[in-house]
Design an enzyme around this catalytic site. Structure first.
Site, PDB file in Angstrom:
ATOM      1  N   LYS A 213     -11.585  -0.222   0.022  1.00 57.78           N
ATOM      2  CA  LYS A 213     -11.702   1.211  -0.208  1.00 57.78           C
ATOM      3  C   LYS A 213     -11.220   1.495  -1.629  1.00 57.78           C
ATOM      4  O   LYS A 213     -10.498   0.695  -2.215  1.00 57.78           O
ATOM      5  CB  LYS A 213     -10.934   1.997   0.843  1.00 57.78           C
ATOM      6  CG  LYS A 213      -9.486   1.572   1.068  1.00 57.78           C
ATOM      7  CD  LYS A 213      -8.964   2.261   2.320  1.00 57.78           C
ATOM      8  CE  LYS A 213      -7.495   1.993   2.561  1.00 57.78           C
ATOM      9  NZ  LYS A 213      -7.255   0.739   3.308  1.00 57.78           N
TER      10      LYS A 213
ATOM     11  N   ASP B  53      -6.142   2.336  -3.238  1.00 54.09           N
ATOM     12  CA  ASP B  53      -7.368   2.297  -2.440  1.00 54.09           C
ATOM     13  C   ASP B  53      -7.580   3.549  -1.584  1.00 54.09           C
ATOM     14  O   ASP B  53      -8.655   3.758  -1.044  1.00 54.09           O
ATOM     15  CB  ASP B  53      -7.461   1.011  -1.592  1.00 54.09           C
ATOM     16  CG  ASP B  53      -6.281   0.812  -0.668  1.00 54.09           C
ATOM     17  OD1 ASP B  53      -5.362   1.663  -0.658  1.00 54.09           O
ATOM     18  OD2 ASP B  53      -6.266  -0.220   0.043  1.00 54.09           O
ATOM     19  N   ARG B  54      -6.549   4.391  -1.456  1.00 57.76           N
ATOM     20  CA  ARG B  54      -6.717   5.616  -0.656  1.00 57.76           C
ATOM     21  C   ARG B  54      -6.920   6.827  -1.547  1.00 57.76           C
ATOM     22  O   ARG B  54      -6.540   6.815  -2.718  1.00 57.76           O
ATOM     23  CB  ARG B  54      -5.475   5.871   0.197  1.00 57.76           C
ATOM     24  CG  ARG B  54      -5.234   4.801   1.205  1.00 57.76           C
ATOM     25  CD  ARG B  54      -4.089   5.212   2.116  1.00 57.76           C
ATOM     26  NE  ARG B  54      -3.881   4.182   3.119  1.00 57.76           N
ATOM     27  CZ  ARG B  54      -3.311   4.381   4.292  1.00 57.76           C
ATOM     28  NH1 ARG B  54      -2.852   5.587   4.610  1.00 57.76           N
ATOM     29  NH2 ARG B  54      -3.168   3.396   5.147  1.00 57.76           N
TER      30      ARG B  54
ATOM     31  N   ASP C 263      -2.917   6.280  -3.348  1.00 58.72           N
ATOM     32  CA  ASP C 263      -1.731   5.657  -2.747  1.00 58.72           C
ATOM     33  C   ASP C 263      -1.146   4.537  -3.614  1.00 58.72           C
ATOM     34  O   ASP C 263      -1.559   4.338  -4.760  1.00 58.72           O
ATOM     35  CB  ASP C 263      -2.047   5.148  -1.334  1.00 58.72           C
ATOM     36  CG  ASP C 263      -2.941   3.910  -1.355  1.00 58.72           C
ATOM     37  OD1 ASP C 263      -3.716   3.765  -2.328  1.00 58.72           O
ATOM     38  OD2 ASP C 263      -2.851   3.094  -0.413  1.00 58.72           O
TER      39      ASP C 263
ATOM     40  N   SER D 206       0.802  -1.218   0.000  1.00 61.10           N
ATOM     41  CA  SER D 206       0.000   0.000   0.000  1.00 61.10           C
ATOM     42  C   SER D 206       0.841   1.277   0.000  1.00 61.10           C
ATOM     43  O   SER D 206       1.591   1.511  -0.937  1.00 61.10           O
ATOM     44  CB  SER D 206      -0.946  -0.032   1.189  1.00 61.10           C
ATOM     45  OG  SER D 206      -1.828   1.042   1.135  1.00 61.10           O
ATOM     46  N   HIS D 207       0.744   2.044   1.075  1.00 60.98           N
ATOM     47  CA  HIS D 207       1.382   3.359   1.143  1.00 60.98           C
ATOM     48  C   HIS D 207       2.828   3.284   1.626  1.00 60.98           C
ATOM     49  O   HIS D 207       3.511   4.301   1.692  1.00 60.98           O
ATOM     50  CB  HIS D 207       0.580   4.250   2.089  1.00 60.98           C
ATOM     51  CG  HIS D 207       0.358   3.588   3.418  1.00 60.98           C
ATOM     52  ND1 HIS D 207      -0.535   2.561   3.578  1.00 60.98           N
ATOM     53  CD2 HIS D 207       0.956   3.764   4.601  1.00 60.98           C
ATOM     54  CE1 HIS D 207      -0.492   2.154   4.833  1.00 60.98           C
ATOM     55  NE2 HIS D 207       0.406   2.856   5.472  1.00 60.98           N
TER      56      HIS D 207
ATOM     57  N   ASP E  32      -1.418   1.292  -3.814  1.00 57.69           N
ATOM     58  CA  ASP E  32      -2.282   0.265  -4.403  1.00 57.69           C
ATOM     59  C   ASP E  32      -3.644   0.801  -4.826  1.00 57.69           C
ATOM     60  O   ASP E  32      -4.544   0.023  -5.164  1.00 57.69           O
ATOM     61  CB  ASP E  32      -2.442  -0.925  -3.450  1.00 57.69           C
ATOM     62  CG  ASP E  32      -3.058  -0.541  -2.121  1.00 57.69           C
ATOM     63  OD1 ASP E  32      -2.893   0.622  -1.695  1.00 57.69           O
ATOM     64  OD2 ASP E  32      -3.715  -1.399  -1.500  1.00 57.69           O
TER      65      ASP E  32
HETATM   66  C1  VG1 Z   1      -3.490   1.808   8.367  1.00 56.68           C
HETATM   67  C2  VG1 Z   1      -4.701   2.710   8.537  1.00 56.68           C
HETATM   68  C3  VG1 Z   1      -5.972   1.904   8.388  1.00 56.68           C
HETATM   69  C4  VG1 Z   1      -5.957   1.197   7.025  1.00 56.68           C
HETATM   70  C5  VG1 Z   1      -4.698   0.360   6.875  1.00 56.68           C
HETATM   71  C6  VG1 Z   1      -4.564  -0.242   5.494  1.00 56.68           C
HETATM   72  O1  VG1 Z   1      -3.487   0.808   9.361  1.00 56.68           O
HETATM   73  O2  VG1 Z   1      -4.667   3.360   9.794  1.00 56.68           O
HETATM   74  O3  VG1 Z   1      -7.085   2.749   8.535  1.00 56.68           O
HETATM   75  O4  VG1 Z   1      -7.083   0.370   6.892  1.00 56.68           O
HETATM   76  O5  VG1 Z   1      -3.548   1.180   7.083  1.00 56.68           O
HETATM   77  O6  VG1 Z   1      -4.563   0.746   4.520  1.00 56.68           O
HETATM   78  P1  VG1 Z   1      -2.583   0.919  10.694  1.00 56.68           P
HETATM   79  O7  VG1 Z   1      -2.779  -0.383  11.413  1.00 56.68           O
HETATM   80  O8  VG1 Z   1      -1.191   1.182  10.265  1.00 56.68           O
HETATM   81  O9  VG1 Z   1      -3.129   2.089  11.457  1.00 56.68           O
HETATM   82  V1  VG1 Z   1      -3.827   0.415   3.039  1.00 56.68           V
HETATM   83  O10 VG1 Z   1      -4.078   1.683   2.055  1.00 56.68           O
HETATM   84  O11 VG1 Z   1      -2.516  -0.298   3.482  1.00 56.68           O
HETATM   85  O12 VG1 Z   1      -4.636  -0.959   2.426  1.00 56.68           O
HETATM   86 CO    CO Z   2      -3.567   1.289   0.168  1.00 55.38          CO
END
Ligand code: VG1
Ligand code: CO
Length: 543
Positions: free
Chosen positions: A376, A281-282, A277, A112-113, A279
């Site tokens: 998302k 989804d954000r 982001d 992801s990010h 992947d």
């Molecule tokens: C973070 C965010 C959470 C989100 C998750 C995955 O998790 O706070 O709201 O669902 O990333 O997002 P954490 O446990 O680091 O707070 V992504 O865009 O990685 O799929």
């Molecule tokens: Co993501």
């Protein structure tokens, strides 16, 4: 072609976090590391004779991992794997394809990010047949399997060409390389008024910028905004996916999406800016000189949903993660629909969406989505905003200001302390938990504690429970401070402190959020001794 059975031993650190297994690339490159986890998925869900979807965000190691997973799938009797062209599939597009073709599930390769590249991170996540991230009972099973694994199976075969669309075979297994954008774009076209958005983007005055942050949405965004919707070339910036995201941090917030922020807060700023982001989804939404917090964004989308064709009949309900502000709750109340509060992580929305209890979902971490998929969806949120702008013919700022006038404003901020030593972060949370019983009724900085607990959740559909999902201190005026440790980081621990206060009086809405939240920031420090516990003077990221 022969199937090889390889002996292996378990890795103790394969417990999936908030969003799958996320580790450094170096960790994934250890002998058998990826293979162990993939075999554990196959063993625990049972894949023989089934169809799976496979793709990733294109980061470093994506291609190698896909070749390994395909050969393992063939050796484990999978009937067919649908692979996004070039191994690329955004997370919401994967969810869309799983649902559309009714496959058993899918494997998403993404961190992801988190930064990418040989020194960055990699990740793998299993999604079930509703298109959503595997629920906890599934991830617990596969983790248990990973802890007893003794062997895995892999086909000895040459690598497959992933770049040409078409059908291939690998041993007995069918491999279908498909266009990564088509099904997903069709789904989005069925929800939004593309003609009206086209008019907006070509009316000669409205200007937008989409920052794909060198990540997976680039090709989708070029095709959609500059192709289908008629926006001028150059509307999409950083639109070529790179294995290391151009050395950036593909996280759409005010800190990491600074290229876009500079444009929207600069001279002669465009009307609308958005980012997504790693992947896809954000999303982050900006107006000219204006930032929309993700919590407000969810509330605004909910309040305006009937302006959008896909939601014209209204919403069944809204769901938000616990740390997300209560702005959406006020909209739900005025619409007379339910608002659900879930633990952090999209997997907790799955049952609510499947049961038709919620239509829109959101998280404070720049995540918004709906029942169209089970993830998302960044580009979906951008199109939703554009559809509202096209109908209302107002600026982003005007729409949000009017929203605050009607519903009041939830000031909101998240303070992250990244790279804290794990022991110190755990000590902080343990102390906080210990102090909870002494807090009730206490008055601090003029705020009286209404409740202090560690959030636990009972799923309203299947009754499953999840404990210890975040320490929250609620005050009698509705303000809150929430403390959680991240479940997606890969280095040390990340402490997240979520701050929220409510102001009904529209006349006071010109406050800077950090100033409005100052008394709560001080309370957070006094109850958790963040500075001494983390050894850090200030947060590393404020959103
Ligand atoms: C973070 C965010 C959470 C989100 C998750 C995955 O998790 O706070 O709201 O669902 O990333 O997002 P954490 O446990 O680091 O707070 V992504 O865009 O990685 O799929
Ligand atoms: Co993501």
């Amino acid at each position: 072609m022969t199937i090889r059975t390889v002996e292996t031993t378990p890795y103790s650190d394969q417990k999936p976090g908030t969003s799958g297994l996320r580790k450094s690339v170096k960790a994934f490159q250890q002998p058998h590391y990826l293979e162990n986890f993939v075999q554990s998925i196959f063993d625990s869900v049972g894949v023989a004779g089934q169809t799976l979807v496979l793709g990733g965000d294109g980061r470093y190691y994506n291609r190698q991992a896909i070749q390994i997973i395909l050969k393992m799938a063939a050796a484990n009797g999978v009937a067919r794997v649908k692979v996004g062209q070039g191994g690329i599939l955004s997370t919401p597009a994967t969810s869309c394809v799983i649902r559309k073709y009714g496959t058993l599930g899918g494997i998403i390769l993404s961190a992801s990010h988190n930064p990418g590249g040989p020194d960055g991170d990699f990740g793998i996540k299993y999604n079930t047949n509703n298109g959503g991230p595997a629920p906890e009972k599934v991830t617990e099973d596969l983790y248990a399997r990973s802890q007893t694994i003794t062997e895995y199976k892999i086909l000895e075969a040459a690598d497959l060409d992933l770049d040409r669309v078409g059908d291939r075979t690998l041993g007995e297994m069918a491999v279908e390389i498909f266009d990564s954008a088509q099904d997903y774009q069709e789904l989005l076209e069925s929800l939004f008024d593309f003609d009206r958005i086209h008019q907006l983007l070509t009316n000669g005055s409205f200007r937008m910028v989409m920052d794909s942050m060198h990540a997976v949405t680039g090709p989708y965004a070029h095709a959609m905004f500059e192709g289908r919707l008629g926006a001028p070339a150059g509307t999409v910036m950083n639109g070529t996916p790179l294995e290391d995201f151009g050395q950036g941090h593909p996280d759409p917030n005010l800190v990491y999406a600074h290229d876009l922020v500079d444009i929207l807060f600069g001279e002669d700023a465009p009307d609308f800016g958005a980012a997504s982001d790693g992947d896809g989804d954000r999303n982050m939404i900006l107006g000219s000189q204006f930032f929309v917090t993700p919590s407000d964004s969810l509330a605004v989308l909910a309040a305006n949903a009937t302006l959008v064709p896909g939601y014209k009949d209204g919403l069944a309900g809204i769901a938000r993660s616990m740390p997300t502000s209560a702005a959406a709750d006020r909209v739900a109340e005025s619409l007379g629909i339910d608002c659900y509060e879930t633990p952090t992580g999209w997997k907790f929305f799955g049952n609510l969406l499947d049961a038709g209890k919620a239509t829109l979902c959101g998280e404070e971490s720049f995540g918004t989505g709906s029942n169209h998929v089970r993830e998302k969806d960044g580009l979906w949120a951008v199109l939703f905003w554009l559809n509202i702008l096209a109908v209302r013919q107002q600026s982003v700022e005007q729409i949000v200001q009017e929203h605050w006038q009607q519903f009041g404003r939830n000031y909101y901020s998240r303070h992250d302390y990244e790279g804290v030593e794990s022991d110190r972060a755990n000590t902080l949370i343990t102390h906080l938990r210990g102090a909870l019983p002494t807090l009730k009724g206490k008055v601090m900085n003029g705020y009286e504690v209404d409740y202090a607990d560690d959030f636990s959740y009972t799923d309203p559909v299947d009754g499953s429970t999840s404990q210890k999902q975040g320490v929250r201190i609620g005050f009698t005026d509705g303000s809150r401070v929430v403390f959680r440790l991240s479940g997606t980081g890969t280095q040390g621990a990340t402490l997240r402190v979520y701050l929220e206060s409510y102001e009904a009086n529209a006349a006071k809405h010109d406050h800077d959020p950090q100033q409005a939240l100052k008394p709560l920031i001080d309370i957070a420090e006094s109850v958790a001794s963040i500075r001494s516990n983390t050894g850090m003077d200030q947060p590393t990221v404020i959103t």
